[in-house]
Design a protein around this motif. Structure first.
Motif, PDB file in Angstrom:
ATOM      1  N   GLN A  42       0.788  -1.220   0.000  1.00 35.81           N
ATOM      2  CA  GLN A  42       0.000   0.000   0.000  1.00 35.81           C
ATOM      3  C   GLN A  42       0.828   1.281   0.000  1.00 35.81           C
ATOM      4  O   GLN A  42       0.266   2.357  -0.133  1.00 35.81           O
ATOM      5  CB  GLN A  42      -0.942   0.009   1.202  1.00 35.81           C
ATOM      6  CG  GLN A  42      -1.962  -1.086   1.128  1.00 35.81           C
ATOM      7  CD  GLN A  42      -2.920  -1.067   2.309  1.00 35.81           C
ATOM      8  OE1 GLN A  42      -2.697  -0.411   3.305  1.00 35.81           O
ATOM      9  NE2 GLN A  42      -3.997  -1.798   2.179  1.00 35.81           N
ATOM     10  N   CYS A  43       2.156   1.175   0.168  1.00 33.17           N
ATOM     11  CA  CYS A  43       2.936   2.417   0.252  1.00 33.17           C
ATOM     12  C   CYS A  43       3.918   2.591  -0.910  1.00 33.17           C
ATOM     13  O   CYS A  43       4.229   3.713  -1.270  1.00 33.17           O
ATOM     14  CB  CYS A  43       3.678   2.504   1.588  1.00 33.17           C
ATOM     15  SG  CYS A  43       5.095   1.404   1.748  1.00 33.17           S
ATOM     16  N   GLY A  98      14.135  10.107   2.195  1.00 31.14           N
ATOM     17  CA  GLY A  98      14.715   9.164   1.251  1.00 31.14           C
ATOM     18  C   GLY A  98      14.110   7.781   1.268  1.00 31.14           C
ATOM     19  O   GLY A  98      14.436   6.957   0.425  1.00 31.14           O
ATOM     20  N   TYR A  99      13.224   7.503   2.198  1.00 30.33           N
ATOM     21  CA  TYR A  99      12.706   6.143   2.337  1.00 30.33           C
ATOM     22  C   TYR A  99      11.897   5.690   1.123  1.00 30.33           C
ATOM     23  O   TYR A  99      12.018   4.562   0.681  1.00 30.33           O
ATOM     24  CB  TYR A  99      11.872   6.022   3.615  1.00 30.33           C
ATOM     25  CG  TYR A  99      11.870   4.618   4.137  1.00 30.33           C
ATOM     26  CD1 TYR A  99      12.953   4.129   4.853  1.00 30.33           C
ATOM     27  CD2 TYR A  99      10.816   3.761   3.887  1.00 30.33           C
ATOM     28  CE1 TYR A  99      12.977   2.832   5.314  1.00 30.33           C
ATOM     29  CE2 TYR A  99      10.832   2.460   4.356  1.00 30.33           C
ATOM     30  CZ  TYR A  99      11.916   2.006   5.065  1.00 30.33           C
ATOM     31  OH  TYR A  99      11.942   0.720   5.515  1.00 30.33           O
ATOM     32  N   CYS A 100      11.094   6.549   0.558  1.00 30.23           N
ATOM     33  CA  CYS A 100      10.234   6.180  -0.560  1.00 30.23           C
ATOM     34  C   CYS A 100      10.921   6.297  -1.911  1.00 30.23           C
ATOM     35  O   CYS A 100      10.414   5.800  -2.911  1.00 30.23           O
ATOM     36  CB  CYS A 100       8.987   7.068  -0.581  1.00 30.23           C
ATOM     37  SG  CYS A 100       9.341   8.791  -1.058  1.00 30.23           S
ATOM     38  N   ILE A 101      12.061   6.956  -1.952  1.00 26.59           N
ATOM     39  CA  ILE A 101      12.642   7.387  -3.221  1.00 26.59           C
ATOM     40  C   ILE A 101      13.012   6.257  -4.162  1.00 26.59           C
ATOM     41  O   ILE A 101      12.760   6.343  -5.361  1.00 26.59           O
ATOM     42  CB  ILE A 101      13.835   8.342  -2.977  1.00 26.59           C
ATOM     43  CG1 ILE A 101      13.315   9.636  -2.343  1.00 26.59           C
ATOM     44  CG2 ILE A 101      14.602   8.636  -4.250  1.00 26.59           C
ATOM     45  CD1 ILE A 101      12.277  10.389  -3.163  1.00 26.59           C
ATOM     46  N   ASN A 130       2.398   5.058  -5.105  1.00 26.11           N
ATOM     47  CA  ASN A 130       3.545   5.246  -4.211  1.00 26.11           C
ATOM     48  C   ASN A 130       3.347   6.484  -3.351  1.00 26.11           C
ATOM     49  O   ASN A 130       3.025   7.557  -3.855  1.00 26.11           O
ATOM     50  CB  ASN A 130       4.835   5.377  -5.017  1.00 26.11           C
ATOM     51  CG  ASN A 130       5.284   4.067  -5.603  1.00 26.11           C
ATOM     52  OD1 ASN A 130       4.525   3.382  -6.278  1.00 26.11           O
ATOM     53  ND2 ASN A 130       6.519   3.703  -5.361  1.00 26.11           N
ATOM     54  N   LEU A 131       3.563   6.317  -2.055  1.00 26.66           N
ATOM     55  CA  LEU A 131       3.366   7.401  -1.108  1.00 26.66           C
ATOM     56  C   LEU A 131       4.684   8.032  -0.684  1.00 26.66           C
ATOM     57  O   LEU A 131       5.669   7.338  -0.492  1.00 26.66           O
ATOM     58  CB  LEU A 131       2.657   6.879   0.150  1.00 26.66           C
ATOM     59  CG  LEU A 131       1.324   6.189  -0.057  1.00 26.66           C
ATOM     60  CD1 LEU A 131       0.822   5.645   1.272  1.00 26.66           C
ATOM     61  CD2 LEU A 131       0.325   7.134  -0.676  1.00 26.66           C
ATOM     62  N   CYS A 132       4.657   9.348  -0.496  1.00 23.03           N
ATOM     63  CA  CYS A 132       5.781  10.072   0.103  1.00 23.03           C
ATOM     64  C   CYS A 132       5.209  10.770   1.330  1.00 23.03           C
ATOM     65  O   CYS A 132       4.428  11.708   1.206  1.00 23.03           O
ATOM     66  CB  CYS A 132       6.367  11.097  -0.864  1.00 23.03           C
ATOM     67  SG  CYS A 132       7.577  12.176  -0.073  1.00 23.03           S
ATOM     68  N   ARG A 133       5.600  10.295   2.467  1.00 19.98           N
ATOM     69  CA  ARG A 133       5.059  10.864   3.700  1.00 19.98           C
ATOM     70  C   ARG A 133       5.688  12.208   4.052  1.00 19.98           C
ATOM     71  O   ARG A 133       5.186  12.928   4.899  1.00 19.98           O
ATOM     72  CB  ARG A 133       5.211   9.852   4.830  1.00 19.98           C
ATOM     73  CG  ARG A 133       4.279   8.670   4.639  1.00 19.98           C
ATOM     74  CD  ARG A 133       4.368   7.674   5.771  1.00 19.98           C
ATOM     75  NE  ARG A 133       3.340   6.659   5.628  1.00 19.98           N
ATOM     76  CZ  ARG A 133       3.524   5.491   5.030  1.00 19.98           C
ATOM     77  NH1 ARG A 133       4.695   5.188   4.507  1.00 19.98           N
ATOM     78  NH2 ARG A 133       2.534   4.618   4.973  1.00 19.98           N
TER      79      ARG A 133
END
Length: 152
Positions: A42-43, A98-101, A130-133
């Motif tokens: 989901q992310c 940087g976690y979602c990148i 894709n999520l960017c928190r």
């Protein structure tokens, strides 16, 4: 034994076929670009390409990858030689934590491979899973536009 190709290199893996691809990439092949985020698809932190299409590797079993081509962020470039899209993300400071990148870049590359000059609407629709928190979406979109040769 499951045979897959990752970033152009053939691998024969002994992992249980039900093992999520994410764990195989990180624990067996030491490819740590894809991240564990939600574990439920989901992310998007775990996004990789499977035969050119973005998939959530946390919910994709190894068995589904047998005989197929997997592409990770490591297959798009390196810190020393970033790919065009990676360089655009750096230039536009698209990463905050940087976690979602890595997942964002892999998903964006799948779009650019299919549609070299996407519209803003196509980019938004394609990147939506894709999520960017941290909220760097505008910089991520600017980086994708720049990599496509469009005004950021």
């Amino acid at each position: 034994m499951t045979k897959i190709e990752v970033n152009g290199r053939a691998h024969e893996l002994r992992a249980d076929p039900a093992t999520p691809l994410l764990y195989v990439l990180r624990n067996e092949l030491n490819l740590n670009g894809a991240k564990f985020g939600c574990g439920m698809g989901q992310c998007g932190a775990c996004t990789v390409q499977l035969d050119g299409k973005p998939v959530f590797s946390c919910v994709t079993p190894l068995a589904a990858c047998a005989g197929r081509k997997v592409r990770t962020v490591e297959g798009l470039g390196s810190a020393a030689r970033p790919g065009k899209l990676q360089a655009a993300f750096i230039e536009h400071q698209a990463a905050q934590c940087g976690y979602c990148i890595a997942g964002m870049i892999v998903r964006a590359q799948a779009l650019l491979d299919k549609v070299p000059h996407p519209t803003d609407e196509q980019i938004r629709r394609h990147m939506e899973p894709n999520l960017c928190r941290c909220g760097t979406h505008h910089r991520i979109l600017a980086a994708i536009r720049a990599a496509a040769g469009e005004p950021a």
